[in-house]
Design a protein around this motif. Structure first.
Motif, mmCIF file in Angstrom:
data_model
loop_
_atom_site.group_PDB
_atom_site.id
_atom_site.type_symbol
_atom_site.label_atom_id
_atom_site.label_comp_id
_atom_site.label_asym_id
_atom_site.label_seq_id
_atom_site.Cartn_x
_atom_site.Cartn_y
_atom_site.Cartn_z
ATOM 1 N N ASP A 1 -8.762 24.118 -8.905
ATOM 2 C CA ASP A 1 -8.977 22.794 -8.326
ATOM 3 C C ASP A 1 -7.668 22.109 -7.958
ATOM 4 N N CYS A 2 -6.561 22.838 -8.021
ATOM 5 C CA CYS A 2 -5.242 22.260 -7.746
ATOM 6 C C CYS A 2 -4.685 22.802 -6.435
ATOM 7 N N GLU A 3 -3.867 21.988 -5.784
ATOM 8 C CA GLU A 3 -3.205 22.395 -4.547
ATOM 9 C C GLU A 3 -1.821 22.969 -4.798
ATOM 10 N N ARG B 1 -5.949 30.621 -5.790
ATOM 11 C CA ARG B 1 -6.128 30.440 -4.348
ATOM 12 C C ARG B 1 -6.374 31.787 -3.671
ATOM 13 N N ARG C 1 -6.804 18.836 -5.787
ATOM 14 C CA ARG C 1 -7.328 18.700 -4.423
ATOM 15 C C ARG C 1 -7.839 17.282 -4.173
ATOM 16 N N LYS D 1 -1.008 13.345 4.102
ATOM 17 C CA LYS D 1 -1.959 14.448 3.993
ATOM 18 C C LYS D 1 -2.620 14.771 5.328
#
Length: 192
Positions: free
Chosen positions: A137-139, A186, A153, A36
């Motif tokens: 809240d997700c990538e 996003r 995230r 990351k």
């Protein structure tokens, strides 16, 4: 389970993770966590710096601008620093892999899991406790090695085996829908 087009929802899907699936998910989660910080900063940059120091010290020593001993000392110090950096990187990857294994083992030890993918959220029921996660809240979401991963995230990924879906087309539709919702949220957050 098939898609309910009226509610734009996938699921609920009931499953348990097999030991092989849990190990694969843990390895992927650990590697993703370790990388990351960036592959260039932690892997390529130290190698480039090492190569440049080696070349620079060698040229200076061969041309006589610095003594041979100073050149050798520089090469030894550069090699030691590079090896220490590599050991630290390997330790960081190993510890991240162990953290991923611990997070996935909690899911595996829970027994039966139930995942539901709604229009705005996804929920994972683990032993009667429901984890709700907004797509904002997700990538990312991906299908790798027969497992669908939803990467938040922060925290451990949501993992679901594709074997619980009716067919490969349903897995593709689910992944497309989840990825699309993550992308939409996003873009909305960035104001595009």
């Amino acid at each position: 389970m098939t898609v309910d087009l009226a509610t734009d929802s996938f699921g609920p899907y009931a499953f348990t993770l097999s030991p092989a699936e849990a190990e694969a998910a843990a390895a992927r989660a650990g590697l993703r966590t370790a990388l990351k910080g960036g592959l260039l900063a932690s892997h390529v940059a130290p190698l480039t710096a090492f190569a440049l120091i080696m070349a620079f010290a060698s040229v200076l020593a061969l041309t006589g601008l610095i003594s041979r001993r100073a050149g050798e000392a520089t090469l030894i110090l550069a090699a030691a620093a590079f090896m220490i950096q590599r050991l630290m990187t390997h330790w960081r990857i190993r510890s991240a892999r162990q953290e991923g294994r611990a997070a996935i083992s909690r899911l595996q030890s829970a027994g039966a899991l139930t995942a539901t993918f709604d229009n705005e959220t996804l929920s994972l029921d683990v032993d009667g406790r429901t984890l709700r996660l907004n797509y904002a809240d997700c990538e990312a979401a991906e299908d790798a090695g027969g497992l669908i991963y939803v990467w938040p995230r922060a925290g451990a990924p949501i993992v679901m085996p594709t074997r619980v879906l009716a067919d490969a087309q349903e897995a593709a539709r689910l992944l497309c829908r989840v990825s699309g919702r993550i992308g939409e949220t996003r873009r909305a957050r960035l104001g595009r």
